[in-house]
Design a protein around this motif. Structure first.
Motif, PDB file in Angstrom:
ATOM      1  N   GLN A  39     -22.754  26.799  21.692  1.00  0.00           N
ATOM      2  CA  GLN A  39     -23.546  26.132  20.664  1.00  0.00           C
ATOM      3  C   GLN A  39     -24.869  26.819  20.342  1.00  0.00           C
ATOM      4  OE1 GLN A  39     -23.414  21.727  20.650  1.00  0.00           O
ATOM      5  NE2 GLN A  39     -22.409  21.895  22.630  1.00  0.00           N
ATOM      6  N   TRP A  92     -23.474  31.081  11.946  1.00  0.00           N
ATOM      7  CA  TRP A  92     -22.428  30.073  11.813  1.00  0.00           C
ATOM      8  C   TRP A  92     -22.164  29.375  13.147  1.00  0.00           C
ATOM      9  CZ3 TRP A  92     -17.774  29.033  14.083  1.00  0.00           C
ATOM     10  CH2 TRP A  92     -16.899  28.168  13.411  1.00  0.00           C
ATOM     11  N   VAL A  93     -22.084  28.035  13.088  1.00  0.00           N
ATOM     12  CA  VAL A  93     -21.741  27.217  14.253  1.00  0.00           C
ATOM     13  C   VAL A  93     -20.647  26.245  13.826  1.00  0.00           C
ATOM     14  CG1 VAL A  93     -22.599  25.617  16.012  1.00  0.00           C
ATOM     15  CG2 VAL A  93     -24.133  27.348  15.060  1.00  0.00           C
ATOM     16  N   ARG A  94     -19.691  26.024  14.713  1.00  0.00           N
ATOM     17  CA  ARG A  94     -18.614  25.074  14.402  1.00  0.00           C
ATOM     18  C   ARG A  94     -19.186  23.680  14.185  1.00  0.00           C
ATOM     19  NH1 ARG A  94     -13.436  25.525  14.689  1.00  0.00           N
ATOM     20  NH2 ARG A  94     -13.581  27.486  15.841  1.00  0.00           N
ATOM     21  N   ASP A  95     -18.718  23.005  13.145  1.00  0.00           N
ATOM     22  CA  ASP A  95     -19.182  21.653  12.839  1.00  0.00           C
ATOM     23  C   ASP A  95     -18.715  20.686  13.924  1.00  0.00           C
ATOM     24  OD1 ASP A  95     -20.039  19.324  11.762  1.00  0.00           O
ATOM     25  OD2 ASP A  95     -18.818  19.415   9.938  1.00  0.00           O
ATOM     26  N   ARG A  96     -19.657  20.004  14.556  1.00  0.00           N
ATOM     27  CA  ARG A  96     -19.339  19.079  15.637  1.00  0.00           C
ATOM     28  C   ARG A  96     -19.399  17.612  15.191  1.00  0.00           C
ATOM     29  NH1 ARG A  96     -18.915  21.436  20.557  1.00  0.00           N
ATOM     30  NH2 ARG A  96     -19.327  23.664  20.542  1.00  0.00           N
ATOM     31  N   ASN A 104     -22.679  24.046   8.961  1.00  0.00           N
ATOM     32  CA  ASN A 104     -22.345  25.113   9.919  1.00  0.00           C
ATOM     33  C   ASN A 104     -23.553  25.907  10.387  1.00  0.00           C
ATOM     34  OD1 ASN A 104     -19.479  25.234   8.029  1.00  0.00           O
ATOM     35  ND2 ASN A 104     -19.334  24.980  10.239  1.00  0.00           N
ATOM     36  N   GLY A 155     -20.847  33.208  18.882  1.00  0.00           N
ATOM     37  CA  GLY A 155     -20.765  33.441  17.451  1.00  0.00           C
ATOM     38  C   GLY A 155     -21.648  34.571  16.961  1.00  0.00           C
ATOM     39  N   PRO A 170     -17.880  35.146  14.808  1.00  0.00           N
ATOM     40  CA  PRO A 170     -17.726  33.720  14.508  1.00  0.00           C
ATOM     41  C   PRO A 170     -16.301  33.258  14.791  1.00  0.00           C
ATOM     42  CG  PRO A 170     -18.941  34.808  12.764  1.00  0.00           C
ATOM     43  CD  PRO A 170     -18.417  35.896  13.667  1.00  0.00           C
ATOM     44  N   ASP A 171     -16.185  32.054  15.328  1.00  0.00           N
ATOM     45  CA  ASP A 171     -14.900  31.570  15.850  1.00  0.00           C
ATOM     46  C   ASP A 171     -14.083  30.852  14.776  1.00  0.00           C
ATOM     47  OD1 ASP A 171     -12.826  30.855  17.469  1.00  0.00           O
ATOM     48  OD2 ASP A 171     -13.956  29.416  18.675  1.00  0.00           O
ATOM     49  N   PHE A 172     -13.706  31.600  13.742  1.00  0.00           N
ATOM     50  CA  PHE A 172     -12.751  31.075  12.761  1.00  0.00           C
ATOM     51  C   PHE A 172     -12.012  32.256  12.145  1.00  0.00           C
ATOM     52  CE2 PHE A 172     -16.657  31.697  10.334  1.00  0.00           C
ATOM     53  CZ  PHE A 172     -16.228  32.260   9.142  1.00  0.00           C
TER      54      PHE A 172
END
Length: 429
Positions: free
Chosen positions: A138, A155-159, A167, A199, A203-205
């Motif tokens: 995070q 970018w951060v994953r939406d929690r 993001n 990230g 970035p993790d996507f």
């Protein structure tokens, strides 16, 4: 690309689309595990028995590394030059016990190259210390709530909470992951801690590998066959190795005594980093499961097909051939753990995390132990370790291979860190 490879990839994509259309139902019944045969880490591809350390190091180990690169994680570019810039220093961190620094490390020798930010804690001492190096989920600001730590802007994953908006991290994200990073306990034991937001590296996507260091280093991978190019796990591992490049020249950290640590998908990452980069002195996998410490051939909990469908960017394209076809893969995860030998490795499971297949994680270590023994280590340090004899909250940590099955779920707890610190006392100090 050959017609045969193209047709194979088309078939894999078709199968993947079918999987998307079907709801995955995990198997947790041991009686329904398919029959399988594990590849023998001590038999070469030519069928020769490996009986000496020299055979392992010169022949068999390179073979297994190559097989994992080709069929699972992908091939990474050669180590790049790095440069760095110190962003901040706090001399009285952690109740005055530690020095905390933020250091940008660039994947290149110029400051316009892609970068990652290291958050480094070291005890106040004149000597370089052993350290734990791990990626976080995070952002570095999530490790503790101090507003002096830079708030990540990537970018951060939406929690689905107020810690992330569009993001990007918000101020409410500060310290949200502190329970997983017991900084004061680590400092009190005499160790340093280095963490990086994963990230920053990639970035993790799934965007077709255009962002992060995949995009930044595209020229360096252009000659690698498409189906063998590195996935995100390999990219995150590459970042850990470049962080170690920096730490080897850091006056406050002993670069020869660094343990690489990771939880969940980042546990998969720490294992591949430790297996592919022999400079890491110790490797820790926390609840890493499929593609990490758990045997893929057991196909229980999360499977190869399920993980490749949900996270198609983690592994290389070739790995998709083994969706619902694990027995055809020329390697399995006990060989990943064997690649760490004779260095120390610790795998942790949890009773409430059957998705990660705790039994399969321990079995991988059991089947890797002959390699550790061949290379002159004490393996588990006890004889006859079996899954039926490992009780919850009763760690096996007296040898070069460590393991525990913790009560609880998919998380990193103080109990986990207590075992890692005790294990480190044996192997890093």
């Amino acid at each position: 690309m050959s017609i045969r490879v193209s047709l194979l990839l088309i078939a894999c994509l078709f199968l993947q689309a079918q999987l998307h259309a079907q709801k995955f139902v995990a198997n947790y019944d041991e009686s329904k595990i398919p029959e399988f045969t594990l590849p023998n880490p001590l038999v070469t591809e030519a069928g020769e028995a490996v009986t000496t350390a020299k055979q392992w190091q010169e022949t068999r180990r390179p073979e297994i590394v190559d097989l994992f690169q080709k069929h699972v994680y992908g091939r990474s570019p050669a180590a790049c030059k790095i440069s760095h810039k110190v962003v901040s220093t706090k001399d009285d961190a952690v109740s005055g016990k530690a020095i905390r620094r933020e250091v940008d490390v660039f994947f290149g020798d110029t400051t316009d190259a892609h970068s990652m930010r290291l958050l480094i804690y070291t005890p106040k001492t004149d000597k370089p210390v052993a350290a734990f190096l791990g990626l976080n989920f995070q952002g570095n600001h999530s490790i503790e709530s101090d507003p002096a730590i830079s708030l990540g802007d990537r970018w951060v994953r939406d929690r689905r909470n107020e810690t992330v908006k569009d993001n990007r991290a918000t101020e409410k994200a500060r310290g949200v992951a502190s329970s997983r990073w017991p900084v004061e306990k680590i400092i009190d034991r005499g160790y340093g801690l280095v963490t990086i937001y994963y990230g920053d590296i990639d970035p993790d996507f799934d965007d077709g590998f255009k962002n992060g260091i995949h995009g930044a280093m595209a020229d360096q991978t252009k000659d690698i066959p498409a189906a063998e190019k590195w996935g995100s796990i390999a990219a995150w591992s590459y970042g850990l190795s470049r962080a170690l490049d920096y730490l080897e020249n850091d006056a406050k950290v002993d670069g020869d005594r660094v343990a690489v640590f990771g939880h969940s998908r980042l546990g998969k990452t720490s294992l591949w980093a430790g297996a592919s980069d022999e400079r890491f002195k110790m490797v820790i996998s926390n609840n890493s499961g499929c593609g990490g410490a758990a045997l893929s051939r057991r196909a229980i909990g999360e499977t190869v097909g399920r993980i490749n469908t949900s996270f198609p960017h983690w592994f290389n394209a070739n790995f998709k051939q083994y969706n619902q076809n694990e027995n055809a893969c020329p390697v399995d995860q006990h060989e990943l753990i064997a690649l760490i030998a004779p260095r120390a490795v610790y795998v942790a499971s949890a009773t409430g995390d059957q998705w990660a297949d705790p039994k399969g994680e321990l079995l991988a270590e059991i089947h890797a132990e002959p390699v550790f023994r061949l290379l002159g280590t004490d393996g588990f340090g006890v004889d006859g370790v079996a899954t039926s004899k490992v009780a919850p909250d009763q760690p096996i940590k007296g040898g070069t291979i460590g393991y525990h099955l913790r009560t609880g779920g998919h998380d990193v707890t103080d109990f986990d860190w207590q075992q890692y610190l005790d294990f480190a006392d044996r192997h890093l100090q």
